[in-house]
Design a protein around this motif. Structure first.
Motif, PDB file in Angstrom:
ATOM      1  N   PHE A  62       0.811  -1.219   0.000  1.00  0.00           N
ATOM      2  CA  PHE A  62       0.000   0.000   0.000  1.00  0.00           C
ATOM      3  C   PHE A  62       0.850   1.278   0.000  1.00  0.00           C
ATOM      4  N   LEU A  63       2.102   1.146   0.388  1.00  0.00           N
ATOM      5  CA  LEU A  63       2.978   2.306   0.479  1.00  0.00           C
ATOM      6  C   LEU A  63       3.208   2.900  -0.915  1.00  0.00           C
ATOM      7  N   GLY A  64       3.035   4.227  -1.014  1.00  0.00           N
ATOM      8  CA  GLY A  64       3.273   4.887  -2.296  1.00  0.00           C
ATOM      9  C   GLY A  64       2.150   4.762  -3.296  1.00  0.00           C
ATOM     10  N   HIS A  65       0.955   4.356  -2.839  1.00  0.00           N
ATOM     11  CA  HIS A  65      -0.187   4.193  -3.743  1.00  0.00           C
ATOM     12  C   HIS A  65      -1.357   5.057  -3.276  1.00  0.00           C
ATOM     13  N   PRO A  66      -1.372   6.332  -3.626  1.00  0.00           N
ATOM     14  CA  PRO A  66      -2.463   7.214  -3.198  1.00  0.00           C
ATOM     15  C   PRO A  66      -3.822   6.780  -3.731  1.00  0.00           C
ATOM     16  N   GLU A  67      -3.833   6.026  -4.834  1.00  0.00           N
ATOM     17  CA  GLU A  67      -5.111   5.572  -5.394  1.00  0.00           C
ATOM     18  C   GLU A  67      -5.830   4.584  -4.489  1.00  0.00           C
ATOM     19  N   PHE A  68      -5.133   4.042  -3.505  1.00  0.00           N
ATOM     20  CA  PHE A  68      -5.749   3.080  -2.585  1.00  0.00           C
ATOM     21  C   PHE A  68      -6.390   3.754  -1.362  1.00  0.00           C
ATOM     22  N   PHE A  69      -6.187   5.064  -1.193  1.00  0.00           N
ATOM     23  CA  PHE A  69      -6.644   5.748   0.022  1.00  0.00           C
ATOM     24  C   PHE A  69      -7.623   6.873  -0.303  1.00  0.00           C
ATOM     25  N   GLN A  70      -8.764   6.865   0.381  1.00  0.00           N
ATOM     26  CA  GLN A  70      -9.654   8.023   0.278  1.00  0.00           C
ATOM     27  C   GLN A  70      -9.320   9.057   1.349  1.00  0.00           C
ATOM     28  N   ASP A  71      -8.716   8.607   2.435  1.00  0.00           N
ATOM     29  CA  ASP A  71      -8.102   9.473   3.444  1.00  0.00           C
ATOM     30  C   ASP A  71      -7.058   8.618   4.151  1.00  0.00           C
ATOM     31  N   ALA A  72      -6.490   9.115   5.241  1.00  0.00           N
ATOM     32  CA  ALA A  72      -5.371   8.405   5.868  1.00  0.00           C
ATOM     33  C   ALA A  72      -5.743   7.048   6.444  1.00  0.00           C
ATOM     34  N   THR A  73      -7.019   6.834   6.772  1.00  0.00           N
ATOM     35  CA  THR A  73      -7.411   5.585   7.446  1.00  0.00           C
ATOM     36  C   THR A  73      -8.544   4.829   6.755  1.00  0.00           C
ATOM     37  N   HIS A  74      -8.991   5.293   5.599  1.00  0.00           N
ATOM     38  CA  HIS A  74     -10.045   4.588   4.872  1.00  0.00           C
ATOM     39  C   HIS A  74      -9.594   4.342   3.435  1.00  0.00           C
ATOM     40  N   LEU A  75      -9.978   3.201   2.910  1.00  0.00           N
ATOM     41  CA  LEU A  75      -9.538   2.789   1.586  1.00  0.00           C
ATOM     42  C   LEU A  75     -10.588   3.082   0.524  1.00  0.00           C
ATOM     43  N   THR A  76     -10.105   3.347  -0.679  1.00  0.00           N
ATOM     44  CA  THR A  76     -10.989   3.465  -1.828  1.00  0.00           C
ATOM     45  C   THR A  76     -11.442   2.067  -2.260  1.00  0.00           C
ATOM     46  N   VAL A  77     -12.312   2.016  -3.253  1.00  0.00           N
ATOM     47  CA  VAL A  77     -12.722   0.722  -3.802  1.00  0.00           C
ATOM     48  C   VAL A  77     -11.489  -0.041  -4.288  1.00  0.00           C
ATOM     49  N   ALA A  78     -10.586   0.651  -4.987  1.00  0.00           N
ATOM     50  CA  ALA A  78      -9.361  -0.006  -5.469  1.00  0.00           C
ATOM     51  C   ALA A  78      -8.525  -0.526  -4.307  1.00  0.00           C
ATOM     52  N   GLY A  79      -8.472   0.238  -3.214  1.00  0.00           N
ATOM     53  CA  GLY A  79      -7.727  -0.209  -2.042  1.00  0.00           C
ATOM     54  C   GLY A  79      -8.347  -1.422  -1.394  1.00  0.00           C
ATOM     55  N   ARG A  80      -9.669  -1.447  -1.312  1.00  0.00           N
ATOM     56  CA  ARG A  80     -10.361  -2.605  -0.729  1.00  0.00           C
ATOM     57  C   ARG A  80     -10.190  -3.838  -1.603  1.00  0.00           C
ATOM     58  N   GLN A  81     -10.191  -3.643  -2.904  1.00  0.00           N
ATOM     59  CA  GLN A  81      -9.967  -4.773  -3.808  1.00  0.00           C
ATOM     60  C   GLN A  81      -8.536  -5.286  -3.678  1.00  0.00           C
ATOM     61  N   GLN A  82      -7.588  -4.370  -3.535  1.00  0.00           N
ATOM     62  CA  GLN A  82      -6.199  -4.768  -3.326  1.00  0.00           C
ATOM     63  C   GLN A  82      -6.057  -5.579  -2.039  1.00  0.00           C
ATOM     64  N   LEU A  83      -6.683  -5.111  -0.975  1.00  0.00           N
ATOM     65  CA  LEU A  83      -6.625  -5.828   0.295  1.00  0.00           C
ATOM     66  C   LEU A  83      -7.236  -7.218   0.160  1.00  0.00           C
ATOM     67  N   ALA A  84      -8.367  -7.313  -0.514  1.00  0.00           N
ATOM     68  CA  ALA A  84      -9.014  -8.612  -0.722  1.00  0.00           C
ATOM     69  C   ALA A  84      -8.109  -9.560  -1.491  1.00  0.00           C
ATOM     70  N   GLN A  85      -7.416  -9.052  -2.497  1.00  0.00           N
ATOM     71  CA  GLN A  85      -6.523  -9.904  -3.291  1.00  0.00           C
ATOM     72  C   GLN A  85      -5.360 -10.425  -2.452  1.00  0.00           C
TER      73      GLN A  85
END
Length: 244
Positions: free
Chosen positions: A201-224
């Motif tokens: 997740f480090l260096g991927h702003p597209e995964f974060f909607q703010d400092a502690t919540h993930l975007t859809v792309a971030g949630r999909q990354q976590l699921a993978q």
């Protein structure tokens, strides 16, 4: 000599050649708002994406609501049954406050134990520790107590310890570095499987909607990432010949 009756032969062949159906693998997902948020704009949450990765026929148990509202509590398919036991404001540090909530005192932890999981994904945690206004020096001891509580579940689950996700895409929080160090050190000490969520997740702003919540792309990354850890952890051992 009298030949055995045909029905007896059929039963014998069935016993030898027909493998029993494999039961669902029960996976409990423990964590903070990254697992289950109180904000419904964060739907679908990562446990749902995870279920859909693990089973094409995954469906949500709509009849059993999550105690903290929204999202899903249980869902499953042919191979896996998931329990989403995240608490939106959970802390590892134990304390008596209601908000944030000590995960050790949460309803979700009790539900996770009653779920009798085969595998527990422990974490990520770290998003609300500072809000309790209790010294972070207590993090390591509370983490040890909480992890021991999970290891003592009657179902004796395998435990995958998920390291914290960074505080946003930048490595700019000493508190989060502390949570990561302590979590990984204890997992290594206990010989538990470690799932690195920091570096992916480090260096991927597209995964974060703010400092502690993930975007859809971030949630999909976590699921993978969790799906990869689970399928590796729950694969049957190779045949003896292949292990030589």
């Amino acid at each position: 000599m009298k030949s055995p009756a045909l029905p007896a032969i059929v039963c014998l062949l069935a016993a030898v050649f027909v493998a029993p159906a494999r039961a669902q693998i029960k996976v409990a997902l423990l964590g903070d708002q990254t697992t289950h948020s109180s904000h419904r704009e964060n739907d679908p949450e990562y446990p749902r994406f995870l279920g859909e990765l693990l089973d094409r026929d995954f469906s949500v148990d709509a009849a059993t609501p999550h105690p903290s509202g929204g999202g899903l509590l249980y869902g499953g398919g042919t191979k896996f049954k998931l329990g989403s036991f995240g608490h939106p404001q959970a802390t590892v540090i134990d304390h008596a406050l209601e908000k944030p909530k000590s995960y050790r005192r949460s309803t979700e932890l009790k539900l996770a134990e009653a779920f009798a999981p085969d595998v527990v994904v422990f974490g990520p945690f770290g998003g609300h520790e500072t809000q309790a206004k209790i010294s972070l020096d207590q993090f390591a001891a509370s983490l040890r107590t909480l992890l021991a509580r999970v290891a003592a579940f009657g179902s004796a689950p395998k435990i995958i310890v998920a390291l914290p996700i960074p505080h946003g895409p930048k490595d700019d929080s000493e508190n989060y570095r502390l949570f990561r160090r302590e979590t990984e050190a204890l997992a290594r000490e206990k010989n538990l499987t470690v799932l690195d969520l920091w570096n992916p997740f480090l260096g991927h702003p597209e995964f974060f909607q703010d400092a502690t919540h993930l975007t859809v792309a971030g949630r999909q990354q976590l699921a993978q990432l969790v799906a990869a850890a689970l399928t590796s952890k729950t694969q049957p051992p190779p045949p003896a010949a292949a292990r030589k």
